[in-house]
Write a protein that holds these residues in place. Structure first.
Motif, PDB file in Angstrom:
ATOM      1  N   VAL A  12       0.765  -1.261   0.020  1.00 27.47           N
ATOM      2  CA  VAL A  12      -0.097  -0.042  -0.075  1.00 27.47           C
ATOM      3  C   VAL A  12       0.852   1.187  -0.018  1.00 27.47           C
ATOM      4  CG1 VAL A  12      -1.667   1.261   1.247  1.00 27.47           C
ATOM      5  CG2 VAL A  12      -2.005  -1.284   0.991  1.00 27.47           C
ATOM      6  N   GLN A  13       1.875   1.265   0.714  1.00 26.77           N
ATOM      7  CA  GLN A  13       2.784   2.352   0.863  1.00 26.77           C
ATOM      8  C   GLN A  13       3.349   2.553  -0.323  1.00 26.77           C
ATOM      9  OE1 GLN A  13       4.733   3.573   4.681  1.00 26.77           O
ATOM     10  NE2 GLN A  13       6.688   3.122   3.749  1.00 26.77           N
ATOM     11  N   GLY A  14       4.061   1.430  -0.936  1.00 26.63           N
ATOM     12  CA  GLY A  14       4.815   1.375  -1.816  1.00 26.63           C
ATOM     13  C   GLY A  14       4.177   2.062  -3.324  1.00 26.63           C
ATOM     14  N   GLN A  15       2.963   1.879  -3.204  1.00 26.07           N
ATOM     15  CA  GLN A  15       2.090   2.386  -4.576  1.00 26.07           C
ATOM     16  C   GLN A  15       1.559   3.865  -3.960  1.00 26.07           C
ATOM     17  OE1 GLN A  15       2.602   1.292  -7.068  1.00 26.07           O
ATOM     18  NE2 GLN A  15       2.395  -1.003  -7.220  1.00 26.07           N
ATOM     19  N   SER A  16       1.644   4.420  -2.887  1.00 31.07           N
ATOM     20  CA  SER A  16       1.108   5.562  -2.662  1.00 31.07           C
ATOM     21  C   SER A  16       2.129   6.688  -2.167  1.00 31.07           C
ATOM     22  CB  SER A  16       0.122   5.573  -1.554  1.00 31.07           C
ATOM     23  OG  SER A  16       0.491   4.861  -0.404  1.00 31.07           O
ATOM     24  N   THR A  17       3.096   6.211  -1.238  1.00 31.20           N
ATOM     25  CA  THR A  17       3.944   7.442  -0.837  1.00 31.20           C
ATOM     26  C   THR A  17       5.373   7.026  -1.230  1.00 31.20           C
ATOM     27  OG1 THR A  17       4.033   6.369   1.504  1.00 31.20           O
ATOM     28  CG2 THR A  17       2.480   8.355   0.842  1.00 31.20           C
ATOM     29  N   SER A  18       5.478   5.739  -1.599  1.00 28.71           N
ATOM     30  CA  SER A  18       6.909   5.261  -1.528  1.00 28.71           C
ATOM     31  C   SER A  18       7.721   5.520   0.033  1.00 28.71           C
ATOM     32  CB  SER A  18       7.807   6.062  -2.604  1.00 28.71           C
ATOM     33  OG  SER A  18       7.116   5.773  -3.693  1.00 28.71           O
ATOM     34  N   ASN A  19       8.971   5.599   0.131  1.00 26.24           N
ATOM     35  CA  ASN A  19       9.835   5.635   1.291  1.00 26.24           C
ATOM     36  C   ASN A  19       9.121   6.927   2.156  1.00 26.24           C
ATOM     37  OD1 ASN A  19      11.623   6.928  -0.977  1.00 26.24           O
ATOM     38  ND2 ASN A  19      11.924   7.776   0.850  1.00 26.24           N
ATOM     39  N   PRO A  20       9.197   6.675   3.376  1.00 27.86           N
ATOM     40  CA  PRO A  20       9.166   7.847   4.233  1.00 27.86           C
ATOM     41  C   PRO A  20      10.564   8.787   4.145  1.00 27.86           C
ATOM     42  CG  PRO A  20       9.606   6.178   5.689  1.00 27.86           C
ATOM     43  CD  PRO A  20       9.538   5.394   4.299  1.00 27.86           C
ATOM     44  N   ASN A  21      10.397   9.960   4.278  1.00 26.00           N
ATOM     45  CA  ASN A  21      11.401  11.101   4.122  1.00 26.00           C
ATOM     46  C   ASN A  21      12.866  10.521   4.374  1.00 26.00           C
ATOM     47  OD1 ASN A  21      13.293  13.255   5.397  1.00 26.00           O
ATOM     48  ND2 ASN A  21      11.873  14.569   4.045  1.00 26.00           N
ATOM     49  N   SER A  22      13.759  10.650   3.447  1.00 29.24           N
ATOM     50  CA  SER A  22      15.176  10.049   3.783  1.00 29.24           C
ATOM     51  C   SER A  22      15.980  10.688   4.975  1.00 29.24           C
ATOM     52  CB  SER A  22      16.051   9.949   2.435  1.00 29.24           C
ATOM     53  OG  SER A  22      16.399  11.499   2.248  1.00 29.24           O
ATOM     54  N   ILE A  23      15.763  12.001   5.325  1.00 31.93           N
ATOM     55  CA  ILE A  23      16.278  12.820   5.981  1.00 31.93           C
ATOM     56  C   ILE A  23      15.963  12.627   7.578  1.00 31.93           C
ATOM     57  CG2 ILE A  23      17.095  15.184   6.772  1.00 31.93           C
ATOM     58  CD1 ILE A  23      16.466  15.676   3.701  1.00 31.93           C
ATOM     59  N   ALA A  24      14.437  12.549   7.484  1.00 32.81           N
ATOM     60  CA  ALA A  24      13.827  12.152   8.682  1.00 32.81           C
ATOM     61  C   ALA A  24      14.148  10.858   9.022  1.00 32.81           C
ATOM     62  CB  ALA A  24      12.246  12.311   8.426  1.00 32.81           C
ATOM     63  N   GLN A  25      14.348   9.978   8.478  1.00 32.84           N
ATOM     64  CA  GLN A  25      14.600   8.419   8.738  1.00 32.84           C
ATOM     65  C   GLN A  25      15.982   8.576   9.351  1.00 32.84           C
ATOM     66  OE1 GLN A  25      13.749   4.964   6.321  1.00 32.84           O
ATOM     67  NE2 GLN A  25      13.278   6.567   4.603  1.00 32.84           N
ATOM     68  N   LYS A  26      17.010   9.222   8.817  1.00 35.02           N
ATOM     69  CA  LYS A  26      18.193   9.423   9.766  1.00 35.02           C
ATOM     70  C   LYS A  26      18.142  10.055  11.121  1.00 35.02           C
ATOM     71  CE  LYS A  26      21.399   7.881   6.905  1.00 35.02           C
ATOM     72  NZ  LYS A  26      22.428   6.569   7.117  1.00 35.02           N
ATOM     73  N   ALA A  27      17.278  10.937  10.860  1.00 38.37           N
ATOM     74  CA  ALA A  27      16.825  11.822  12.494  1.00 38.37           C
ATOM     75  C   ALA A  27      16.198  10.673  13.451  1.00 38.37           C
ATOM     76  CB  ALA A  27      16.011  12.937  12.116  1.00 38.37           C
ATOM     77  N   ALA A  28      15.315   9.889  12.837  1.00 38.15           N
ATOM     78  CA  ALA A  28      14.812   9.135  13.687  1.00 38.15           C
ATOM     79  C   ALA A  28      15.555   7.944  14.141  1.00 38.15           C
ATOM     80  CB  ALA A  28      13.388   8.149  12.831  1.00 38.15           C
ATOM     81  N   LEU A  29      16.374   7.491  13.451  1.00 38.91           N
ATOM     82  CA  LEU A  29      17.532   6.529  14.110  1.00 38.91           C
ATOM     83  C   LEU A  29      18.193   7.210  15.061  1.00 38.91           C
ATOM     84  CD1 LEU A  29      19.029   3.993  13.486  1.00 38.91           C
ATOM     85  CD2 LEU A  29      20.341   5.035  11.631  1.00 38.91           C
ATOM     86  N   ALA A  30      18.694   8.306  14.826  1.00 40.31           N
ATOM     87  CA  ALA A  30      19.619   9.295  16.166  1.00 40.31           C
ATOM     88  C   ALA A  30      18.531   9.139  17.375  1.00 40.31           C
ATOM     89  CB  ALA A  30      19.977  10.423  15.667  1.00 40.31           C
ATOM     90  N   ALA A  31      17.234   9.436  17.089  1.00 41.31           N
ATOM     91  CA  ALA A  31      16.261   9.552  18.289  1.00 41.31           C
ATOM     92  C   ALA A  31      16.209   8.409  19.028  1.00 41.31           C
ATOM     93  CB  ALA A  31      14.963  10.070  17.667  1.00 41.31           C
ATOM     94  N   LEU A  32      16.049   7.113  18.163  1.00 42.46           N
ATOM     95  CA  LEU A  32      15.988   5.860  18.972  1.00 42.46           C
ATOM     96  C   LEU A  32      17.328   5.527  19.708  1.00 42.46           C
ATOM     97  CD1 LEU A  32      13.972   3.767  16.047  1.00 42.46           C
ATOM     98  CD2 LEU A  32      13.459   4.056  18.291  1.00 42.46           C
ATOM     99  N   LEU A  33      18.530   5.946  19.127  1.00 43.01           N
ATOM    100  CA  LEU A  33      19.468   5.568  19.845  1.00 43.01           C
ATOM    101  C   LEU A  33      20.295   6.355  20.741  1.00 43.01           C
ATOM    102  CD1 LEU A  33      21.454   3.895  16.567  1.00 43.01           C
ATOM    103  CD2 LEU A  33      20.125   2.826  18.449  1.00 43.01           C
ATOM    104  N   HIS A  34      19.959   7.720  20.634  1.00 39.70           N
ATOM    105  CA  HIS A  34      20.652   8.593  21.615  1.00 39.70           C
ATOM    106  C   HIS A  34      20.064   9.688  22.492  1.00 39.70           C
ATOM    107  CE1 HIS A  34      24.208   7.048  19.192  1.00 39.70           C
ATOM    108  NE2 HIS A  34      23.553   7.381  18.035  1.00 39.70           N
ATOM    109  N   THR A  35      18.702   9.585  22.481  1.00 40.21           N
ATOM    110  CA  THR A  35      18.000  10.452  23.408  1.00 40.21           C
ATOM    111  C   THR A  35      17.431  10.138  24.606  1.00 40.21           C
ATOM    112  OG1 THR A  35      16.030   9.719  21.972  1.00 40.21           O
ATOM    113  CG2 THR A  35      17.440  11.544  21.214  1.00 40.21           C
ATOM    114  N   ALA A  36      17.739   9.159  25.386  1.00 42.32           N
ATOM    115  CA  ALA A  36      17.327   8.801  26.605  1.00 42.32           C
ATOM    116  C   ALA A  36      17.248   9.630  27.609  1.00 42.32           C
ATOM    117  CB  ALA A  36      18.064   7.638  27.072  1.00 42.32           C
ATOM    118  N   GLU A  37      18.250  10.529  27.821  1.00 49.07           N
ATOM    119  CA  GLU A  37      18.020  11.643  28.744  1.00 49.07           C
ATOM    120  C   GLU A  37      17.143  12.817  28.428  1.00 49.07           C
ATOM    121  OE1 GLU A  37      22.156  13.236  29.207  1.00 49.07           O
ATOM    122  OE2 GLU A  37      22.876  11.426  29.942  1.00 49.07           O
ATOM    123  N   ASP A  38      17.129  13.171  27.088  1.00 52.14           N
ATOM    124  CA  ASP A  38      15.979  13.965  26.654  1.00 52.14           C
ATOM    125  C   ASP A  38      14.604  13.417  26.782  1.00 52.14           C
ATOM    126  OD1 ASP A  38      17.745  16.091  24.785  1.00 52.14           O
ATOM    127  OD2 ASP A  38      18.472  14.159  24.216  1.00 52.14           O
TER     128      ASP A  38
END
Ligand SMILES: Cc1ncc(COP(=O)(O)O)c(C=O)c1O
Length: 394
Positions: free
Chosen positions: A263-289
């Motif tokens: 469904v996603q592949g035929q509508s929006t394709s991938n989520p924003n490339s830059i936001a994906q890198k940002a999300a990865l940093a969020a998951l890995l490095h923000t416990a204190e925040d």
């Protein structure tokens, strides 16, 4: 005029977005509107996340990515689900990263629903579930709950609402709009009922990181007897104050995730490339925040609870999580000039310049949702205006 889609026509537009738009338009005219209607944290996105995004841009990470999300992000999500939520054996290929949790839910509902299927949830519910279900051609089935039961569905209510047509049951803990959370034992008892009924279970855990210690967050997908039918949805919007970045994610049965990815592949394709890198940093490095923001929400919760307690004729639920106060004004309405919480909220905005969301939007007339994702000053001013509106209309 040609006939438009009945499925789309039958769905409501998002009332929270509509109220925000009106409040913004009033502000643009120079009116001092206090807005406690938005569903987003008011903190800046953590610096380490911003840095990762800037680096992604400078590294030219600006092309299409894998349709279901970059492998390193799906791997980090799979590990998070196993480590923090106890989901058994999550494979990165069964993780789908999308443009916000809302998009995740929509993708999976489209992938599972057929015309006439029933999708069950309790009221008060998140505004978008019924509309999404209707757009997918299915039927929302609503289980009513009460403030006395902390707006939670009981196992008996669940059992009574399940039918051979039930395709999916949606659980949302911590809840938007009420902030209520199911205890681990309550979730286990609901799961016992679901064990006997072949349907999907969609667990919306967007507010997982924001809870105040009264109840421990528990993922229904960790229960082995039903784990193979559970879709666990999460995202970065609320946990890391990243609403505008638009990244959500989920895992679930492999065959279902494959179709949701289609469904996603035929509508929006991938989520924003830059936001994906940002999300990865969020998951890995923000416990204190995350902990800093959680503590701040906890402090504000105490403050607003005191302010609401001082207003006669209103009742509210002390939330276990999220950043909303769900206030019951039905007693106060009995002696008011306006008769519904919807009219009350219109008057509050037009005359008292306070934007809050009426319970009708969440299937709970008689209530009003306040967000406490705002500064102390804004909260104090907003709740004072609420008290004024009650007085003026009584
Ligand atoms: C309960 C719930 N689920 C899902 C979402 C979707 O959030 P997003 O699309 O920003 O990830 C929201 C946002 O308001 C929410 O309150």
């Amino acid at each position: 005029m040609m006939k438009l889609s009945e499925r789309v026509l039958s769905a409501n537009e998002s009332q929270t977005l509509a109220i925000n738009a009106k409040a913004k338009a009033m502000k643009a005219q120079g009116i001092d509107v206090v807005s406690l209607s938005t569903g987003e944290p008011d903190f800046p996105t953590p610096q380490v996340v911003k840095d990762a995004a800037i680096k992604a841009i400078n590294d030219n990470f600006t092309y299409y990515t894998e349709g279901n999300g970059i492998p390193e992000l799906r791997k980090a999500i799979a590990e998070k689900f196993m480590k923090e939520n106890g989901l058994p054996d999550v494979k990165p290929e069964n993780v789908l990263v999308s443009t916000g949790g809302k998009h995740s839910i929509f993708n999976v509902l489209l992938a599972m629903c057929n015309e006439g299927d029933e999708v069950l949830m309790n009221a008060p519910y998140w505004v978008s579930y019924p509309a999404m279900i209707q757009i997918c051609g299915a039927k929302p089935i609503i289980v009513e709950t009460t403030l006395e039961n902390r707006f939670k569905m009981t196992p008996a209510q669940l059992e009574a609402a399940l039918t051979p047509k039930t395709k999916c049951v949606i659980l949302n803990s911590p809840s938007n709009p009420t902030g209520t959370m199911y205890t681990p034992d309550e979730i286990k008892t609901l799961a016992k009922v679901l064990e006997k009924h072949e349907c999907f279970i969609l667990s919306d855990e967007l507010y997982e990181k924001i809870s105040f210690g009264s109840v421990q967050h528990f993922s229904i997908g960790s229960i082995p007897e039903i784990a193979d039918r559970v879709i666990t949805v999460n995202g970065v919007s609320k946990a890391y104050s990243m609403t505008g970045w638009r990244i959500g994610y989920m895992t679930g049965p492999a065959a279902l995730m494959k179709e949701a990815a289609k469904v996603q592949g035929q509508s929006t394709s991938n989520p924003n490339s830059i936001a994906q890198k940002a999300a990865l940093a969020a998951l890995l490095h923000t416990a204190e925040d995350v902990e800093r923001m959680r503590k701040e929400f906890a402090r504000r919760r105490e403050m607003v609870a005191k302010l609401f307690s001082a207003i006669p004729g209103v009742d509210f639920l002390m939330p276990d999580g999220a950043f909303y106060m769900f206030v019951d004004i039905s007693k106060a309405l009995q002696s008011m000039r306006v008769k519904t919480s919807f009219e009350f909220c219109q008057e509050a905005l037009d005359k008292h310049h306070l934007a809050v969301v009426p319970g009708e939007a969440f299937g709970a007339p008689g209530c009003v949702r306040f967000s406490f994702a705002a500064s102390d000053e804004t909260l104090q001013k907003g709740i004072a205006r609420f008290a004024e509106a009650i007085k003026a209309l009584s």
